[in-house]
Write an enzyme that holds these catalytic residues in place. Structure first.
Site, short mmCIF file in Angstrom:
data_model
loop_
_atom_site.label_atom_id
_atom_site.label_comp_id
_atom_site.label_asym_id
_atom_site.label_seq_id
_atom_site.Cartn_x
_atom_site.Cartn_y
_atom_site.Cartn_z
N CYS A 130 0.81 -1.23 0.00
CA CYS A 130 0.00 0.00 0.00
C CYS A 130 0.85 1.28 0.00
O CYS A 130 0.55 2.22 -0.76
CB CYS A 130 -0.95 0.00 1.18
SG CYS A 130 -0.18 -0.51 2.73
N HIS A 237 -2.99 6.41 4.49
CA HIS A 237 -1.56 6.52 4.77
C HIS A 237 -1.04 7.88 4.29
O HIS A 237 -1.37 8.32 3.18
CB HIS A 237 -0.76 5.45 4.02
CG HIS A 237 -0.93 4.06 4.56
ND1 HIS A 237 -1.62 3.76 5.70
CD2 HIS A 237 -0.44 2.87 4.10
CE1 HIS A 237 -1.58 2.45 5.92
NE2 HIS A 237 -0.88 1.89 4.96
#
Ligand code: A2P
Length: 332
Positions: A130, A237
């Site tokens: 990710c 994130h």
């Protein structure tokens, strides 16, 4: 257009549920869809496009029914065992685990960056980590224009990246409960520790960012280092990225290149408090970049702040985009 049979493996997990949402939103030409989990959740119900389906236990015979594409997000050991079985039955696996990513026979793909690599798959295509996906979406246009020499990643990663158990650790930790997934409390804390530690003192997450960036950008000479940190954010994130170039650049031109990059949105108006944030990126499919400024400590470098929804672009959306590219290829 040929309709396909599609399977979701790990359908009851954090990424699995998002696969289902993204598949509904993107309206793929699906004839039949199947949902798999471990024996724990087998028998539970999933609604897809208004129709109810029963989750089945994943077994060695699960793929004996003409499945064209399987989206896997059920951990490395499940992928290790079941992806080759699926591939041997003619199914193309898009795998979200780290199991196959660095295998030279397996393409590692971010559709905005290296869609051409999909063509040489041999039954398995890996979805990158990710934190790497969102980074390379922002770095690709800069590498093409100014040739990147060195990258320093510092990440601020959400608990959803650690699955349902990571998410619960933050929820329950805020109520004063002890952690079950992380080695220390995540509520009110930052853990410089994602995945396991390696003998050289780095974590596996940091090693993934280094190796996967080189593989996706197709440049083994890139110098890359990373520090990855889990922060008490539910989803999304954030990354500070310091980039050093071989060539000189004009800052306005660099910003223009970022504005024109596929899948990337520039949010950069600091005077009005506009910059990418986990809360605003959460639920979106794009990657967001801001705080774009010259790194005055080096000859030619820029500092970026890059944010994306780690469960969407960092996992489910990227995998579904790969499936869409495959379908396009098959219909040519
Ligand atoms: P289950 O619900 O039966 O445990 P997360 O990362 O959010 O925890 O999700 C992991 C997903 O992977 C879940 O859907 C989980 O199913 C699935 N899974 C875990 N182990 C296996 C396995 N051995 N075979 C198939 N699916 C698995």
């Amino acid at each position: 257009m040929k309709k396909i049979n599609l399977a979701v493996v790990g359908a009851t997990g954090m990424v699995g549920r998002t696969f289902i949402k993204v598949l509904e939103e993107r309206n793929l030409p699906i004839e039949n869809i199947y949902f798999f989990s471990s024996s724990r959740s087998a028998g539970s119900k999933i609604t897809f496009n208004g129709k109810e389906y029963t989750v089945e236990e994943l077994t060695e015979t699960s793929f004996d029914r003409g499945i064209d594409i399987a989206l896997f997000s059920a951990g490395g050991s499940t992928s290790e065992k079941f992806s080759p079985i699926a591939a041997s039955k003619g199914c193309v696996v898009v795998d979200n685990s780290s199991q196959w990513r660095m295998d030279p026979a397996v393409p590692l793909v971010v559709p905005e960056v290296n869609p051409q690599d999909i063509a040489w798959h041999k039954g398995i295509i890996a979805n990158p980590n990710c934190s790497t996906i969102q980074a390379v979406v922002a770095l690709k246009p800069l590498h093409d224009k100014y040739k990147i020499k060195r990258i320093v990643y510092s990440t601020y990663q959400a608990v959803s990246g650690a699955g349902m158990k990571g998410y619960s650790d933050l929820e329950n930790g805020l109520k004063g409960e002890a952690p079950k997934k992380f080695p220390h409390p995540i509520a009110g804390n930052c853990l410089p520790h994602i995945d396991v530690f390696l003998p050289n003192g780095y974590t596996k997450e940091e090693e993934k960012m280094v190796n996967e960036t080189r593989k996706i950008l197709g440049d083994q000479n890139l110098r890359v280092t990373a520090t990855t940190v889990r922060v008490p954010v539910y989803n999304g994130h954030s990354e500070s990225i310091n980039v050093e170039f071989e060539k000189q650049f004009d800052l306005d031109e660099l910003k223009e290149a970022l504005k024109n990059a596929p899948g990337l949105i520039v949010e950069d108006d600091p005077q009005n408090n506009v910059y990418p944030m986990a809360l605003s990126a959460s639920g979106k499919d794009e990657t967001f970049v801001g705080r774009i400024r010259r790194d005055e400590s080096v000859e030619s470098g820029v500092n970026l702040w890059v944010v994306a929804d780690n469960i969407r672009k960092g996992a489910a959306t990227n995998a579904v985009q790969i499936a869409q590219e495959l379908i396009k290829m098959w219909n040519k």
